[in-house]
Design a protein around this motif. Structure first.
Motif, PDB file in Angstrom:
ATOM      1  N   THR A 409       0.157   6.769 -11.708  1.00  0.00           N
ATOM      2  CA  THR A 409       0.597   5.627 -10.900  1.00  0.00           C
ATOM      3  C   THR A 409       1.041   6.128  -9.524  1.00  0.00           C
ATOM      4  OG1 THR A 409       2.831   4.694 -10.693  1.00  0.00           O
ATOM      5  CG2 THR A 409       2.182   5.349 -12.857  1.00  0.00           C
ATOM      6  N   VAL A 410       0.904   5.281  -8.529  1.00  0.00           N
ATOM      7  CA  VAL A 410       1.162   5.707  -7.156  1.00  0.00           C
ATOM      8  C   VAL A 410       1.465   4.541  -6.236  1.00  0.00           C
ATOM      9  CG1 VAL A 410      -1.298   5.596  -6.544  1.00  0.00           C
ATOM     10  CG2 VAL A 410       0.232   7.020  -5.180  1.00  0.00           C
ATOM     11  N   GLY A 411       2.200   4.825  -5.181  1.00  0.00           N
ATOM     12  CA  GLY A 411       2.317   3.880  -4.070  1.00  0.00           C
ATOM     13  C   GLY A 411       3.658   3.187  -3.960  1.00  0.00           C
ATOM     14  N   GLU A 412       4.378   3.084  -5.062  1.00  0.00           N
ATOM     15  CA  GLU A 412       5.658   2.370  -5.057  1.00  0.00           C
ATOM     16  C   GLU A 412       6.351   2.709  -6.369  1.00  0.00           C
ATOM     17  OE1 GLU A 412       5.139  -1.808  -6.023  1.00  0.00           O
ATOM     18  OE2 GLU A 412       3.033  -1.405  -6.344  1.00  0.00           O
ATOM     19  N   SER A 434       1.546  10.287 -15.060  1.00  0.00           N
ATOM     20  CA  SER A 434       1.880  10.988 -13.822  1.00  0.00           C
ATOM     21  C   SER A 434       2.343   9.957 -12.809  1.00  0.00           C
ATOM     22  CB  SER A 434       0.653  11.713 -13.269  1.00  0.00           C
ATOM     23  OG  SER A 434       0.244  12.702 -14.151  1.00  0.00           O
ATOM     24  N   ASP A 435       3.657   9.829 -12.673  1.00  0.00           N
ATOM     25  CA  ASP A 435       4.215   8.955 -11.634  1.00  0.00           C
ATOM     26  C   ASP A 435       4.263   9.805 -10.372  1.00  0.00           C
ATOM     27  OD1 ASP A 435       5.718   7.417  -9.926  1.00  0.00           O
ATOM     28  OD2 ASP A 435       7.374   7.091 -11.310  1.00  0.00           O
ATOM     29  N   THR A 436       3.264   9.624  -9.519  1.00  0.00           N
ATOM     30  CA  THR A 436       3.085  10.549  -8.391  1.00  0.00           C
ATOM     31  C   THR A 436       3.728  10.013  -7.120  1.00  0.00           C
ATOM     32  OG1 THR A 436       0.984   9.522  -7.787  1.00  0.00           O
ATOM     33  CG2 THR A 436       0.886  11.344  -9.356  1.00  0.00           C
ATOM     34  N   TRP A 437       4.675  10.750  -6.597  1.00  0.00           N
ATOM     35  CA  TRP A 437       5.282  10.362  -5.322  1.00  0.00           C
ATOM     36  C   TRP A 437       4.662  11.186  -4.199  1.00  0.00           C
ATOM     37  CZ3 TRP A 437       7.463  12.995  -1.341  1.00  0.00           C
ATOM     38  CH2 TRP A 437       7.988  12.196  -0.311  1.00  0.00           C
ATOM     39  N   TRP A 438       4.204  10.490  -3.173  1.00  0.00           N
ATOM     40  CA  TRP A 438       3.689  11.167  -1.977  1.00  0.00           C
ATOM     41  C   TRP A 438       3.476  10.145  -0.893  1.00  0.00           C
ATOM     42  CZ3 TRP A 438      -1.893  11.036  -0.786  1.00  0.00           C
ATOM     43  CH2 TRP A 438      -2.645  10.289  -1.708  1.00  0.00           C
ATOM     44  N   GLN A 439       2.879  10.544   0.216  1.00  0.00           N
ATOM     45  CA  GLN A 439       2.749   9.672   1.396  1.00  0.00           C
ATOM     46  C   GLN A 439       1.452   9.983   2.142  1.00  0.00           C
ATOM     47  OE1 GLN A 439       6.391  11.242   3.307  1.00  0.00           O
ATOM     48  NE2 GLN A 439       7.214   9.171   3.044  1.00  0.00           N
ATOM     49  N   GLY A 526      11.639   9.408   4.947  1.00  0.00           N
ATOM     50  CA  GLY A 526      11.923   7.969   5.068  1.00  0.00           C
ATOM     51  C   GLY A 526      12.324   7.357   3.733  1.00  0.00           C
ATOM     52  N   ASP A 527      12.307   8.151   2.654  1.00  0.00           N
ATOM     53  CA  ASP A 527      12.696   7.665   1.324  1.00  0.00           C
ATOM     54  C   ASP A 527      14.047   8.244   0.927  1.00  0.00           C
ATOM     55  OD1 ASP A 527      10.651   6.015   0.035  1.00  0.00           O
ATOM     56  OD2 ASP A 527       9.349   7.726   0.360  1.00  0.00           O
ATOM     57  N   GLY A 528      14.699   7.531   0.013  1.00  0.00           N
ATOM     58  CA  GLY A 528      15.893   8.073  -0.626  1.00  0.00           C
ATOM     59  C   GLY A 528      15.518   8.570  -2.006  1.00  0.00           C
ATOM     60  N   ILE A 547       8.616  -1.664   4.454  1.00  0.00           N
ATOM     61  CA  ILE A 547       8.626  -2.246   3.123  1.00  0.00           C
ATOM     62  C   ILE A 547       7.297  -1.946   2.440  1.00  0.00           C
ATOM     63  CG2 ILE A 547      10.375  -3.994   3.604  1.00  0.00           C
ATOM     64  CD1 ILE A 547       8.225  -6.024   4.041  1.00  0.00           C
ATOM     65  N   ASN A 548       7.287  -2.143   1.151  1.00  0.00           N
ATOM     66  CA  ASN A 548       6.135  -1.736   0.368  1.00  0.00           C
ATOM     67  C   ASN A 548       5.642  -2.941  -0.440  1.00  0.00           C
ATOM     68  OD1 ASN A 548       4.398  -0.292  -1.333  1.00  0.00           O
ATOM     69  ND2 ASN A 548       5.678   1.533  -1.047  1.00  0.00           N
ATOM     70  N   VAL A 549       4.575  -3.566   0.054  1.00  0.00           N
ATOM     71  CA  VAL A 549       4.073  -4.796  -0.556  1.00  0.00           C
ATOM     72  C   VAL A 549       2.790  -4.463  -1.322  1.00  0.00           C
ATOM     73  CG1 VAL A 549       3.320  -7.163  -0.109  1.00  0.00           C
ATOM     74  CG2 VAL A 549       4.981  -6.072   1.408  1.00  0.00           C
ATOM     75  N   VAL A 552       1.345  -1.279  -0.514  1.00  0.00           N
ATOM     76  CA  VAL A 552       0.883  -1.088   0.865  1.00  0.00           C
ATOM     77  C   VAL A 552       2.089  -1.062   1.783  1.00  0.00           C
ATOM     78  CG1 VAL A 552      -0.428  -2.100   2.762  1.00  0.00           C
ATOM     79  CG2 VAL A 552      -1.348  -2.170   0.452  1.00  0.00           C
ATOM     80  N   ARG A 553       2.102  -0.058   2.647  1.00  0.00           N
ATOM     81  CA  ARG A 553       3.234   0.146   3.538  1.00  0.00           C
ATOM     82  C   ARG A 553       3.138  -0.789   4.731  1.00  0.00           C
ATOM     83  NH1 ARG A 553       3.817   6.417   4.803  1.00  0.00           N
ATOM     84  NH2 ARG A 553       4.742   6.087   6.828  1.00  0.00           N
ATOM     85  N   LEU A 554       4.244  -1.429   5.037  1.00  0.00           N
ATOM     86  CA  LEU A 554       4.234  -2.408   6.122  1.00  0.00           C
ATOM     87  C   LEU A 554       5.526  -2.259   6.918  1.00  0.00           C
ATOM     88  CD1 LEU A 554       2.706  -4.980   7.129  1.00  0.00           C
ATOM     89  CD2 LEU A 554       4.107  -6.276   5.544  1.00  0.00           C
TER      90      LEU A 554
HETATM   91  O1  PRX Z   1       8.223   4.819  -0.299  1.00  0.00           O
HETATM   92  C1  PRX Z   1       7.330   5.709  -0.887  1.00  0.00           C
HETATM   93  C2  PRX Z   1       6.262   4.930  -1.626  1.00  0.00           C
HETATM   94  O2  PRX Z   1       5.177   4.796  -0.736  1.00  0.00           O
HETATM   95  C3  PRX Z   1       5.466   5.453   0.510  1.00  0.00           C
HETATM   96  C4  PRX Z   1       4.234   6.081   1.062  1.00  0.00           C
HETATM   97  O3  PRX Z   1       3.314   5.074   1.371  1.00  0.00           O
HETATM   98  P1  PRX Z   1       1.861   5.448   1.859  1.00  0.00           P
HETATM   99  O4  PRX Z   1       1.929   6.421   2.979  1.00  0.00           O
HETATM  100  O5  PRX Z   1       1.158   4.178   2.098  1.00  0.00           O
HETATM  101  O6  PRX Z   1       1.213   6.213   0.650  1.00  0.00           O
HETATM  102  C5  PRX Z   1       1.018   5.558  -0.542  1.00  0.00           C
HETATM  103  C6  PRX Z   1       0.223   6.434  -1.466  1.00  0.00           C
HETATM  104  C7  PRX Z   1       0.723   7.806  -1.618  1.00  0.00           C
HETATM  105  C8  PRX Z   1       6.531   6.459   0.157  1.00  0.00           C
HETATM  106  O7  PRX Z   1       7.285   6.827   1.291  1.00  0.00           O
HETATM  107  N1  PRX Z   1       5.817   5.641  -2.842  1.00  0.00           N
HETATM  108  C9  PRX Z   1       4.654   6.291  -3.014  1.00  0.00           C
HETATM  109  N2  PRX Z   1       4.558   6.750  -4.276  1.00  0.00           N
HETATM  110  C10 PRX Z   1       5.685   6.410  -4.924  1.00  0.00           C
HETATM  111  C11 PRX Z   1       6.502   5.704  -4.003  1.00  0.00           C
HETATM  112  N3  PRX Z   1       7.719   5.242  -4.344  1.00  0.00           N
HETATM  113  C12 PRX Z   1       8.156   5.478  -5.609  1.00  0.00           C
HETATM  114  N4  PRX Z   1       7.438   6.144  -6.534  1.00  0.00           N
HETATM  115  C13 PRX Z   1       6.195   6.619  -6.248  1.00  0.00           C
HETATM  116  N5  PRX Z   1       5.497   7.247  -7.184  1.00  0.00           N
END
Ligand code: PRX
Length: 677
Positions: A409-412, A434-439, A526-528, A547-549, A552-554
């Motif tokens: 999972t990804v994106g939020e 895999s709860d993947t955090w990245w940007q 930019g994240d906590g 915000i994350n809709v 999708v980052r907005l």
């Molecule tokens: O806030 C975090 C959130 O999505 C942001 C990045 O957005 P973007 O650059 O569009 O990339 C999305 C795809 C990687 C981050 O700063 N985010 C992304 N993955 C997670 C997440 N928040 C929580 N858990 C996640 N797994």
């Protein structure tokens, strides 16, 4: 070696059943041998916990050796690099594999073709249910070369930018790879953006050529892409438009400017010599939103990005040679770039391209696809999981999901309910998540549970572990590092990674201002985040005005800028509010100028239409409150904290409002909000 045997055995088993049925068992034998050869070449992806720990420690204590060895063993170099890294977190400089020469398309295509030309590179899961198309590595290479030759004939040179505005399709992947073949920089724009957003991205990137399609198809709905391009080009100076015929719709073609892509390709050679690129030459630009200003063109470079996408894909998803891997993201976002195209193809994987939507023709679409294509890894977004769970288990359970090994999972943030449904129902409690955090800026996965999950029980909705080379740092508001466990703070990265963005296209100052100047010595995400008592990382959400809709980052400022142009509007403030399916929804507070006679309902509709046409439908505010005023401090700063509490239905949390210039406005805003519900 035992793994080699296991994989070959499994593959033999699956392939043999098929082969016996189709009387093609001679081919199956040679396919298994080539898979075994590929495995020996790339090495195993499933590592033991001890090995992972050792690799992680080395990646931090001796990054030069760690990344240098992986770069040499995993990538094909035209000329070897002379230095592994020359990076400085104080100045935001990331340079990797210096003076090396490489070609990304060669790494994603030719070397696999040399080993096994008929291996499937892509399976295109078309919008039309039950229709998929397989594309071999050889076919993809040939298409890529033909597009590359068309681009060259149209005057595209090394270093030029090419805008790609296309639906998810093998030809779109060939277009991306064709750019890398000749050293052009691609700028893929998600094919849901409006004409205005597209023209801003064409102009900012300096694209002289746009590749598009006649129409897109999503959930059987036709999306007129060429018309949108035509509108966008009223404000751009572009030499050529290449049009892929996805639906065959009758579209306007401007003589001398517009050409049908496949017609142009048909006369071109299926060979094109790959351009030797410096490791640090730009590879692509991808636009994303920030808390202020217009969207920024995040720029990635060649070798470091490719290695990082490849390694994260391999280890986080436990990708093994022969697996069918499906990431259902659109190629218009970074997830599509890194985990539909570059990571999987660099690993020689079979990557599924998903063109449709999760509920078409019914909410079983993903799982029917998993059964039909025998998908081993499935990577999706929490917003889709939240949507699908509402339809119940029946749509999942009627399909065979036994091939699944890993879910991503990804994106939020994924909420616990969705995580449990994904884990228990979709994965039948046997697939790690895999709860993947990245940007967009990190190019690839930074924090994710997979590497050690074999020994640590999974934690719902928690990305848990840093990937190799990642040093997560938590800072307090003053920028002081928080040590130990059980702490929450601003999430920063303390080390350079090969896949990090190199700059914001055309705006290095903004790059430094946003990411490196807020907390010198660190990359500010930019994240906590919270590091729990066991040292595992949880993401608590954005700490800025992003915000994350629906994943999708907005930037809230982007939406405000559009609405401020309405004649009746005095001022706007946009915040996110918790939304059951989308994660966050867009909530706009709007104050009107004096003496406006137009009805509030008409103004709201006009504002929504403006946002739709300036940005895209995903950015349209669902909630608009015509407010008597905005809560401001005496120095005139809007107190967004108050607006967020009201939008979240938590007026009791607004706290101290004594610093407001006029606190009566808060009561009225709360009352108005209640009327909206
Ligand atoms: O806030 C975090 C959130 O999505 C942001 C990045 O957005 P973007 O650059 O569009 O990339 C999305 C795809 C990687 C981050 O700063 N985010 C992304 N993955 C997670 C997440 N928040 C929580 N858990 C996640 N797994």
């Amino acid at each position: 070696m035992s793994m080699l045997i296991r994989i070959s055995r499994d593959l033999m088993k699956n392939n043999l059943q098929h082969a016996v049925k189709n009387n093609t068992w001679y081919q199956t034998k040679s396919r298994c041998l080539s898979i075994a050869a590929a495995l020996q070449h790339y090495g195993p992806s499933v590592l033991g916990a001890d090995q992972i720990k050792k690799m992680y420690e080395q990646s931090l204590s001796d990054p030069e050796t760690f990344w240098g060895e992986h770069a040499r063993s995993k990538l094909n170099w035209i000329k070897d690099f002379e230095q592994v890294s020359n990076s400085d977190m104080n100045t935001g400089k990331h340079e990797w594999f210096l003076n090396g020469k490489i070609n990304v398309s060669e790494n994603c295509l030719d070397r696999h073709v040399a080993r096994d030309p008929d291996a499937t590179a892509l399976i295109w899961e078309k919008d039309e249910p039950n229709t998929h198309v397989k594309v071999s590595y050889k076919e993809l290479l040939e298409k890529t070369c033909q597009v590359a030759n068309v681009l060259k004939r149209k005057g595209v040179q090394k270093g030029d930018t090419v805008c790609i505005y296309m639906p998810v399709s093998p030809i779109a992947v060939a277009c991306m790879l064709a750019c890398t073949r000749i050293g052009a920089i691609h700028s893929v724009v998600f094919a849901g953006f409006s004409a205005e957003a597209l023209s801003a991205r064409i102009n900012d990137g300096g694209s002289k050529i746009v590749i598009t399609a006649d129409e897109g198809l999503r959930g059987s709905k036709r999306i007129s892409l060429k018309n949108t391009v035509d509108k966008a080009l009223e404000n751009c100076s572009v030499d050529n438009v290449l049009v892929y015929q996805r639906t065959g719709a009758d579209v306007h073609m401007q003589h001398g400017r517009d050409f049908y892509l496949e017609e142009e390709m048909s006369s071109e050679s299926v060979e094109c010599v790959p351009e030797p690129m410096d490791s640090e030459d730009p590879l692509f630009i991808l636009y994303t939103s920030g808390s202020t200003g217009k969207p920024k063109g995040v720029q990635h470079s060649q070798a470091g990005y490719l290695l990082y996408a490849m390694m994260t894909h391999k280890y986080v998803f436990k990708y093994e040679v022969g697996d069918i891997y499906a990431c259902v993201a659109d190629i218009g976002w970074i997830t599509g770039h890194s985990y539909v195209v570059y990571g999987p193809l660099a690993n020689g994987a079979t990557s599924v391209l998903f063109e449709s939507v999760p509920t078409y023709p019914d909410p079983g679409r993903y799982w029917e696809m998993v059964e039909r294509l025998k998908v081993n890894q499935f990577y999706g977004a929490p917003t889709a999981i939240r949507l699908l769970l509402k339809f119940g288990n029946e749509f999942v359970e009627k399909y065979d999901r036994d091939t699944l090994k890993v879910l991503g999972t990804v994106g939020e943030p994924i909420n616990e309910e969705a995580w449990h449904w994904y884990y228990d129902i979709v994965g039948q409690k046997k697939c790690p998540i895999s709860d993947t955090w990245w940007q967009t800026e990190t190019g690839g996965i930074v924090i994710s549970p997979v590497p050690e999950q074999d020994v640590v029980p999974p934690k719902p909705a928690c990305p848990m572990f840093p990937f190799f080379g990642v040093k997560p740092i938590l800072l307090d508001e003053e920028g002081k590092e928080l040590h130990g466990n059980d702490v929450s703070g601003l999430l920063c990265l303390g080390s350079s990674l090969p896949g990090m963005a190199r700059t914001i296209h055309g705006d290095q100052e903004r790059f430094l201002d946003v990411y490196y100047r807020p907390y010198p010595g660190y990359y500010f995400t930019g994240d906590g985040a919270r590091r729990d008592a066991e040292g595992h990382y949880h993401i608590t959400g954005r700490v800025d005005d992003v915000i994350n809709v629906k994943g999708v980052r907005l930037g809230t400022a982007e939406v405000e800028d559009v609405m401020d142009n309405h004649d009746a509007v005095a001022e706007t403030a946009v915040v996110g509010y918790p939304h059951e399916i989308k994660g966050q929804g867009v909530y706009a507070y709007v104050t009107l100028k004096e003496g406006i006679s137009e009805s509030e309902e008409d103004i709201k509709k006009e504002l929504q239409a403006m946002v739709k046409s300036s940005i895209g439908s995903f950015a349209v505010p669902e909630m608009i409150q015509i407010a008597p005023g905005l809560p401001k401090t005496r120095s005139g700063k809007i107190m967004r904290r108050i607006l967020r509490c009201v939008a979240a239905n938590k007026p009791e949390d607004v706290g101290d409002i004594s610093t407001l210039a006029d606190d009566s406005v808060v009561e009225e805003i709360i009352a108005n909000h209640e009327k909206l519900l």
